[in-house]
Motif scaffolding. Sequence first.
Motif, PDB file in Angstrom:
ATOM      1  N   ARG A 142     -34.883 -19.283  13.113  1.00 33.87           N
ATOM      2  CA  ARG A 142     -34.594 -17.986  12.510  1.00 33.87           C
ATOM      3  C   ARG A 142     -33.410 -17.320  13.218  1.00 33.87           C
ATOM      4  N   GLU A 147     -37.598 -12.253  14.375  1.00 31.93           N
ATOM      5  CA  GLU A 147     -37.900 -13.017  13.166  1.00 31.93           C
ATOM      6  C   GLU A 147     -38.542 -14.352  13.511  1.00 31.93           C
ATOM      7  N   TYR A 151     -42.246 -15.545  12.372  1.00 29.26           N
ATOM      8  CA  TYR A 151     -42.304 -16.759  11.561  1.00 29.26           C
ATOM      9  C   TYR A 151     -43.202 -17.801  12.224  1.00 29.26           C
TER      10      TYR A 151
END
Length: 496
Positions: A142, A147, A151
């Motif tokens: 990412r 993020e 994730y």
Amino acid sequence: MGGFFGVVAEQGCVSDVYFGTDYHSHMGTVRGGLAFFAGNTFHRSIHNIQNAQFRSRFEGAAKRFSGLNPVYGIGVISDHDDQPILVRSHLGMYALVLVGLITNLNEIVEELVYDRKTHFCELGKEGEINALEVLAMLINSRGSITEGLTYAQSRVEGSASLLLLSEQGVLYAARDRFGRTPIVLGQKESGGYAVTMETSAFPNLGYQRIRDLRAGEVVAIRPDGIETVFEGFESSAICSFLYVYYGYPASTYEGVGVERTRYRSGAYLARRNPVEGDHVAGIPDSGVAHALGYAFESGIRYARPFVKYTPTWPRSFMPPDQSLRQKIANMKLLPVPELIEGKRLIFCDDSIVRGTQLRNQVSRLYKAGAKEVHVRIACPPLLYKCKFLTFSRTESVMDLITRRIIQEMDGPAADIERYRNPDGEPYQRMVEEIRRRLGMTSLAFQRVEDVEKAIGIGSRICTYCWTGEDISLKGHGGCKGQCACCGDVCAMKARS
């Protein structure tokens, strides 16, 4: 299971990280690790702690790191992989630690190598892939650490609570998305923040508890404050076994103290399963608080027919070899003959896993002259192997005494659900057979509803090992399509 501790300080942090991590030593005895960022680089130390205490193995490293005067650091007690790992990617350098169990690790690996651009180097025995390296690959896929962490969390089946220390001087803490393990924030009046799994690490280091992270929440900790970068979820399912057994008595999870919970647990045992006796006792150490609660409620005097020898013997369930586990269990408990001979004893313990240790302790009590031995267990019968955390060395569900007995009575295709109802004949038949095999005068287990009442946070606990019910499938983690918690994961699954 494991545990971790991290610090962002205005002054040196080595002492706090060193001792804060040591306060998690009861959570594992396989690996320990420290990592600090100072002088624009990371400094790390990892040791095997199977035959030595964490503190003694890392004393030299702590002195060496103190000379660097770092203000950012993390420590971990691990029951499996070497930690922390150091990673360099387009996100920069960072150190990463994990507490949890990733049950879909192989599936994730297959997806990562699908494009022929990913490979893994940190292979263990028999080619076993390091779960931390897999998580790092997910994070690196990412555009930012935030993020990447959210994730990676969305991809994990099981649980994964993480600490990530970046070269930018930011400590990220990410609680597993169903909140099965605790992560708690603390602040020092003189300056600095800490993140822990055991709040018992805070008082003697001068930290005050701020709050628990929400399930799935990710925070970024800097010297000037704490920022929530992913809010997480309302629903959670903290491991109930932390309150029953694994958690340290002085700790607090979700605002509920462990020691008081165990007192309440013992009281419920006394109300529902009364028996006459001369003394109430607990199998040291984990059964003691339950026994005190039983004694308070029943009015029967508390005593210590067994005392624990602690200077050299670690937790008995940790060694992978069963004969060594048993030897340690016997060596660390010393009988007190005057409190055993001719007495009707009520013993409380946290759980029965294999039953080997408890059977031997009951036998020792009778040999020392006990008249009766009544056993009260603070949790329901363990019927399922935990698939979220590694809180014991149980390799197979058939290690559980309950499952062996059920198979002997009803065969390999037995309906396990029939044995969950404490008022049903199959359950009572199973308990009676456990009592007979372990040689007790009487045996009773806690009920699930009484565990829930003792903890007192409603249904926000995981009871899978007793009920086989995964409550996460009923909440945000059970989705099969696009959603806030999974993002584009489902598309990747479809491709594979």
